[in-house]
Design a protein around this motif. Structure first.
Motif, PDB file in Angstrom:
ATOM      1  N   GLN A 180      10.415 -23.983 -18.549  1.00 12.24           N
ATOM      2  CA  GLN A 180      10.258 -25.377 -18.982  1.00 12.24           C
ATOM      3  C   GLN A 180      11.522 -25.802 -19.720  1.00 12.24           C
ATOM      4  OE1 GLN A 180       6.805 -24.724 -21.467  1.00 12.24           O
ATOM      5  NE2 GLN A 180       5.404 -25.328 -19.853  1.00 12.24           N
ATOM      6  N   THR A 181      12.024 -26.987 -19.391  1.00 11.09           N
ATOM      7  CA  THR A 181      13.200 -27.493 -20.105  1.00 11.09           C
ATOM      8  C   THR A 181      12.732 -28.230 -21.349  1.00 11.09           C
ATOM      9  OG1 THR A 181      14.242 -27.786 -17.969  1.00 11.09           O
ATOM     10  CG2 THR A 181      15.318 -28.810 -19.824  1.00 11.09           C
ATOM     11  N   LYS A 182      13.161 -27.753 -22.492  1.00  9.44           N
ATOM     12  CA  LYS A 182      12.729 -28.376 -23.754  1.00  9.44           C
ATOM     13  C   LYS A 182      13.708 -29.481 -24.163  1.00  9.44           C
ATOM     14  CE  LYS A 182       9.148 -25.717 -24.781  1.00  9.44           C
ATOM     15  NZ  LYS A 182       9.063 -24.691 -25.802  1.00  9.44           N
ATOM     16  N   ARG A 183      13.141 -30.630 -24.547  1.00 11.42           N
ATOM     17  CA  ARG A 183      13.973 -31.728 -25.082  1.00 11.42           C
ATOM     18  C   ARG A 183      14.072 -31.543 -26.592  1.00 11.42           C
ATOM     19  NH1 ARG A 183      10.015 -36.178 -22.869  1.00 11.42           N
ATOM     20  NH2 ARG A 183       8.675 -34.589 -23.810  1.00 11.42           N
ATOM     21  N   VAL A 184      15.304 -31.412 -27.075  1.00 11.46           N
ATOM     22  CA  VAL A 184      15.520 -31.079 -28.488  1.00 11.46           C
ATOM     23  C   VAL A 184      16.033 -32.290 -29.260  1.00 11.46           C
ATOM     24  CG1 VAL A 184      16.792 -29.592 -30.075  1.00 11.46           C
ATOM     25  CG2 VAL A 184      16.005 -28.670 -27.895  1.00 11.46           C
ATOM     26  N   LEU A 185      15.359 -32.597 -30.370  1.00 13.73           N
ATOM     27  CA  LEU A 185      15.778 -33.667 -31.268  1.00 13.73           C
ATOM     28  C   LEU A 185      16.289 -33.022 -32.553  1.00 13.73           C
ATOM     29  CD1 LEU A 185      13.950 -36.917 -32.139  1.00 13.73           C
ATOM     30  CD2 LEU A 185      14.405 -35.298 -33.975  1.00 13.73           C
ATOM     31  N   VAL A 186      17.424 -33.498 -33.057  1.00 11.98           N
ATOM     32  CA  VAL A 186      17.993 -32.911 -34.280  1.00 11.98           C
ATOM     33  C   VAL A 186      18.215 -33.998 -35.333  1.00 11.98           C
ATOM     34  CG1 VAL A 186      19.888 -31.578 -35.265  1.00 11.98           C
ATOM     35  CG2 VAL A 186      19.130 -31.105 -32.933  1.00 11.98           C
TER      36      VAL A 186
END
Length: 235
Positions: free
Chosen positions: A69-75
């Motif tokens: 699964q491709t994780k969408r990362v918010l920083v």
């Protein structure tokens, strides 16, 4: 049609048997396939009283073959850290603009990471992110100054295991299309990490039972003995 396929799958499982990890993966891979690439998940029942706060099991581990699964990362970060986060592959980077968007109902991300100095501001989102399991947390490695490592770990297949209120864990270990050896290695890595998270105050065996299943399949029981500590095995 779905229930017929499920019944065929059930017929392939020996309910009286606990399978080695490799055998369990072979059984799951041998089930009649669905029309999509099913997610494979490990379920674990722990011998823990969820009311004892000193025994809550929570940790993270990087699966060698990722989860598929491709994780969408918010920083949440500011200043020069924004460039570092973008270069490391973060999908969304910022602070006030992101907080405003999330307060308006936007939640198009899978993991949130924050630098420690900004947690006071990020904590305003506790009621929104907390219940969804998206709140940055030091134990999960998502409150950190080493943004590059945190982002890379998530993108490479880092998963969090966290006990629920019934002392169970459910963690994605890959996709059905993975090679059997890849699923088995991911399962070995995860079960070993759970075994190592054993609380010092716990009496008896940590892992009560474990099973692996795909989205549309029954569970296949896994022999947990190899993942217990020496002391547990001698009991």
């Amino acid at each position: 049609m779905g229930s017929k396929r499920y019944e065929q799958a059930v017929a392939l499982v020996d309910r009286a048997k606990v399978y080695s990890v490799d055998e369990a993966v072979a059984v799951v891979k041998g089930f009649p396939p669905a029309k999509f690439d099913e997610t494979v998940e490990l379920s674990v029942s722990l011998n823990i009283d969820p009311k004892k706060t000193d025994q809550l099991i929570r940790g993270t581990v990087v699966l060698p073959h990722g989860t598929g699964q491709t994780k969408r990362v918010l920083v949440f970060c500011k200043g020069e850290k924004e460039l570092i986060a973008k270069q490391a592959g973060a999908d969304y980077v910022g602070l006030k603009d992101l907080i405003d968007r999330i307060q308006e109902g936007w939640l198009e991300f899978d993991v949130a990471i924050a630098t420690p100095d900004l947690m006071r501001e990020v904590s305003k989102l506790g009621k929104i992110l907390g219940p969804r399991g998206l709140m940055p947390n030091p134990k999960a490695g998502t409150v950190t100054d080493d943004l590059a490592k945190a982002i890379t770990d998530v993108k490479q297949g880092k998963v969090e295991f966290k006990m629920d209120k019934l002392a169970n864990l459910h963690v994605v270990v890959g996709k059905r299309s993975f090679e059997a050896a890849q699923l088995a290695e991911n399962l070995h890595t995860l079960l070993t990490a759970i075994g190592r998270a054993r609380p010092a105050s716990l009496k008896g065996q940590l892992i009560r039972r474990a099973g692996v299943s795909s989205t549309m399949s029954p569970g296949v029981a896994i022999d947990v003995k190899p993942f217990l500590t020496t002391e547990e095995n001698s009991v």
